[in-house]
Design a protein around this motif. Structure first.
Motif: not given
Length: 218
Positions: A132-140
């Motif tokens: 949503g913020h970008t197509p491929g943002s990730i959280a860890l």
């Protein structure tokens, strides 16, 4: 000293000392980005989350031991301005979400999928893909076996709301759905949240406001 997570550009790092992991947070750059250095206490191996800016500040934080890996949470330029210099000097493996990797000018060695594990020494981090913020943002996510979880959210979750989706209803719905199902629904209120900018928070502090965020649309 007690960790607060309140840092400012030009100021010292704040260090969160856990039993198996040390987390050093520093603010860098014109957009007050947070960068996080994770150090496995058993092996001394280090991982950097977001080589955002001010390479020399980050290299000082890293120190002589170097880093084994660097994770870029998403493709926006303020989160990788120092990445080329950090890679040149320290030679780490680079990680980023598969769908953001092409937007990062420094090559990504390991494109990350939802649910992948990234290790720093004997410590394991779980990557969650938040769209949503970008197509491929990730959280860890670090699920501390000796305490509560810790989650590094990039620009997908902050105190007071999810990340910017530029008034795009579909992007907002995607992001808040992913944040709710993959973060809030899976982790406890005690979970500590380390965002890409600004102060830290906990899921417990933010959870009561989820419906309010949905209703306002940002």
């Amino acid at each position: 000293m007690t960790y607060s997570g309140a840092v400012k550009v030009g100021g010292p790092a704040d260090v969160h000392e856990l039993q198996d992991l040390m987390i050093s947070k520093v603010a860098v750059g014109a957009m007050n980005n947070n960068a996080y250095l994770l150090r496995c206490r058993a092996t001394g191996e280090q991982l950097l989350i977001d080589a955002a800016a001010d390479a020399e500040t980050l290299l000082t934080l890293i120190g002589d031991d170097g880093i084994a890996s660097v994770v870029t949470t998403h493709q926006h330029g303020d989160h990788w301005q120092a990445l080329g210099r950090i890679v040149e000097v320290t030679g780490p493996h680079t990680y980023a979400g598969r769908y953001d990797a092409e937007g990062i000018p420094v090559p990504t060695d390991v494109p990350v999928e939802d649910g992948d594990t990234i290790k720093v020494g004997r410590v394991s981090l779980t990557a969650r893909h938040l769209v949503g913020h970008t197509p491929g943002s990730i959280a860890l996510i670090y699920d501390d076996p000796h305490g509560h979880p810790h989650v590094f959210t990039g620009d997908c979750l902050f105190p007071g709301g999810v990340g910017n989706t530029w008034k795009d209803p579909k992007a907002f719905a995607s992001l808040i759905d992913d944040v709710e199902s993959k973060i809030f629904d899976q982790l406890s209120d005690e979970t500590w949240v380390y965002p890409g900018h600004g102060n830290d928070t906990t899921l417990g502090a933010e959870r009561p406001h989820l419906q309010e965020w949905r209703e306002r649309g940002w």
